[in-house]
Design a protein around this motif. Sequence first.
Motif, PDB file in Angstrom:
ATOM      1  N   GLU A   1      71.839  37.873  11.171  1.00  0.00           N
ATOM      2  CA  GLU A   1      70.511  39.111  11.148  1.00  0.00           C
ATOM      3  C   GLU A   1      72.043  40.179  10.263  1.00  0.00           C
ATOM      4  N   LYS A   2      73.431  39.350  10.269  1.00  0.00           N
ATOM      5  CA  LYS A   2      74.059  40.014   9.753  1.00  0.00           C
ATOM      6  C   LYS A   2      74.001  40.105   7.956  1.00  0.00           C
TER       7      LYS A   2
ATOM      8  N   ALA B   1      79.094  35.725   6.498  1.00  0.00           N
ATOM      9  CA  ALA B   1      77.699  35.398   7.686  1.00  0.00           C
ATOM     10  C   ALA B   1      77.095  34.771   7.545  1.00  0.00           C
TER      11      ALA B   1
ATOM     12  N   ASN C   1      76.110  31.370  10.007  1.00  0.00           N
ATOM     13  CA  ASN C   1      74.940  31.408  11.178  1.00  0.00           C
ATOM     14  C   ASN C   1      74.521  33.050  11.437  1.00  0.00           C
ATOM     15  N   ASP C   2      75.390  33.817  11.018  1.00  0.00           N
ATOM     16  CA  ASP C   2      74.905  35.200  11.764  1.00  0.00           C
ATOM     17  C   ASP C   2      73.327  35.579  11.207  1.00  0.00           C
TER      18      ASP C   2
END
Length: 169
Positions: free
Chosen positions: A105-106, A98, A102-103
């Motif tokens: 939130e995850k 994640a 660059n996620d």
Amino acid sequence: MNNTVLVYATRWGATTETAMEIIRVIKEKFNIDVDLINLKDKKTRNPDISNYDNIILGVSVARFRWAKEGKNFLKKKRNTLAEKKLFVFVSSGGAGDAFKANDIEKYEQLQKKWIDNTLEKFNLQFTSRKALGGRYVGNFADRGDNRDWKVIRSWAEEIGFIISEKESS
Ligand SMILES: Cc1cc2nc3c(=O)[nH]c(=O)nc-3n(C[C@H](O)[C@H](O)[C@H](O)COP(=O)(O)O)c2cc1C
């Protein structure tokens, strides 16, 4: 004996390497020695941590769980740990994926799941925590190694700042 110990539980060795790097950075930047305890080692399965002020705990996450030695450590030592400065990291390939994508939130969600929620179950609070990536092996080996050594080193520096402040006060 030093004032700080890094206690870890690994399955395939990635947590060990991350632990060694954290210790190396704290020594290099702050000249502080950190003891190292492997919870999988029979001799140190139930370590005496009562004389340390700072505990860094590193645990492997796989098959949707903490390595069991990490959980057992929290269970057995919860009262002692409640009196210490506790720093926690997990080697989590999922969190590493994640972060790499660059996620954020995850990533934050996984960090909460694997660290905050686990500590909450034992009524423990952390001084600092970080979900660090991992290295996949076996059938998942093609997913590679998603540890970000810059992130690992900067978290080690953060720990160093906190424990050195305490040592000099
Ligand atoms: C069989 C297997 C299952 C895994 N399951 C998960 C998982 O459920 N969640 C996750 O975040 N990472 C998972 N991973 C990735 C691990 O977090 C990664 O391999 C980590 O570096 C393991 O740490 P260790 O080498 O110290 O045991 C899995 C890896 C393998 C090989």
